[in-house]
Design an enzyme around this catalytic site. Structure first.
Site, mmCIF file in Angstrom:
data_model
loop_
_atom_site.group_PDB
_atom_site.id
_atom_site.type_symbol
_atom_site.label_atom_id
_atom_site.label_comp_id
_atom_site.label_asym_id
_atom_site.label_seq_id
_atom_site.Cartn_x
_atom_site.Cartn_y
_atom_site.Cartn_z
ATOM 1 N N CYS A 146 -2.149 1.737 2.349
ATOM 2 C CA CYS A 146 -2.124 1.361 3.769
ATOM 3 C C CYS A 146 -3.498 1.557 4.397
ATOM 4 O O CYS A 146 -3.611 1.980 5.546
ATOM 5 C CB CYS A 146 -1.068 2.149 4.522
ATOM 6 N N GLY A 147 -4.539 1.266 3.626
ATOM 7 C CA GLY A 147 -5.887 1.350 4.172
ATOM 8 C C GLY A 147 -6.289 2.778 4.487
ATOM 9 O O GLY A 147 -6.026 3.716 3.733
#
Length: 371
Positions: A146-147
């Site tokens: 998720c970055g």
């Protein structure tokens, strides 16, 4: 007259001579001063280029396998993006469903505080005291991919711990989310409680967290509780934020406004629309209204409920931010896979064309050497 056996032996002898001549031509020195016609063939620029950098079939098979692997990865990342998009919609619907209750509770609290503004309130949750031990409620995700969502929250927590330590204040952690729990359990900062966040926060989860915070605050184990969470800004931007949730302040209860983010589709792609929400106005109570209980008792009963609502709302917003970050990360991964696949296919096609060209040059060189 030549018999069939003699003709067959002649054909085999012709192919042997052709193959030997081709091998001799390719292994001859790259010079125009060699002896005989074979040296002149070896000096040909086209033949020299092909023989200098041969392309083997193993390389083409390896490139084809890499292209297939990248295609499979692209399918996986694209599917994960669509799954995250569906979950974002559900998270937004959950936030919208809980909003009417939160707004009504804020209005009632604002009206009570306005009514009691001239009285001395004996409410523990509104009392300020010297902070010797601060609890940090840190909300992260349970999974990665998720970055920078999890790493940004962890870095913000590390920075806040360093600030408190420099001021001589002890910090303790209440961790919500698997990534934060895994990271801080290996660090020196003591962890008071750790639990999973989950994909759909519930009121029971918020109540459990609030009960832990209130019991520690009432017992004097924590003098202040700060919340570290990720504030959703847009599909490509989420900012980790810090705010104090215990003790509550009358000014902090009255919200200064809010925004609602709604995800939709536009021109076949996802888009985000913003809607400004004005702050909840305090409830107006009639001056002659008689409360069955003392207003301070009402506040003591409502404030924990208000704290539960704030924690639940923050959990829902954090989940939405995590899913939006995952959508963005999977979109970037899909785009990168497309570019990588395109480059590998071009490289594979060039290698295949070079291999075909090399085979043709070998045939031409063999034919010329026999002519």
């Amino acid at each position: 007259r030549i018999s069939g056996a003699e003709e067959q032996r002649g054909i085999m002898l012709y192919f042997l001579i052709t193959t030997a001549a081709a091998v001799t031509a390719f292994h001859a020195p790259m010079s125009a001063t060699g002896m005989g016609h074979g040296a002149q063939i070896a000096a040909s620029p086209a033949v020299a280029r092909v023989s200098a950098a041969p392309i083997m079939g193993d390389n083409i098979r390896e490139l084809r396998a890499r292209v297939g692997s990248v295609k499979n990865t692209k399918k996986i990342t694209s599917a994960m993006r669509l799954v995250a998009a569906a979950k974002v919609r559900r998270a937004q619907e959950a936030c919208l469903r809980s909003r009417p209750f939160s707004e009504t509770l804020e209005r009632i609290l604002g009206g009570l505080l306005k009514r009691l503004s001239t009285e001395a309130l004996d409410i523990p949750l509104l009392q300020q005291r010297e902070a010797k031990t601060v609890g940090l409620l840190v909300i992260t995700g349970d999974r990665g991919l998720c970055g920078s969502y999890n790493s940004a929250a962890i870095k913000k927590t590390e920075a806040r711990i360093a600030e408190l330590t420099a001021q001589g204040v002890k910090a303790e952690l209440i961790l919500v989310g698997g990534k934060g729990s895994t990271y801080f359990k290996r660090r020196a900062t003591p962890v008071r409680k750790a639990m999973q966040c989950g994909g759909a926060p519930t009121a029971a989860m918020a109540t459990e967290i609030a009960s832990e915070l209130l019991s520690s605050y009432y017992a004097g184990e924590l003098d202040r509780v700060e919340l570290i969470y990720t504030s959703f800004i847009s599909m490509i931007s989420s900012i980790p934020s810090v705010r104090t949730i215990v003790p509550l302040t009358p000014q902090g209860i009255e919200t200064a406004g809010d925004e609602i983010f709604k995800m939709s589709t536009k021109n076949g792609d996802f888009s985000i629309s913003k809607e400004k929400i004005a702050k909840a106005q305090p409830q107006e109570f009639a001056p002659d209204m008689i409360f069955e209980q003392e207003p301070s008792q009402l506040l003591n009963a409502i404030l924990p409920l208000y704290l539960n609502g704030q924690i639940l709302r923050t959990l829902q917003e954090s989940v939405a931010s995590e899913l939006a970050s995952r959508m963005t990360a999977m979109q970037s991964a899909t785009d990168n896979a497309k570019e990588l696949q395109k480059g590998l296919e071009q490289k594979m096609n060039r290698a295949r064309q070079a291999k075909i060209t090399q085979e043709l040059m070998e045939i031409i060189a063999g034919a010329d050497s026999v002519a």
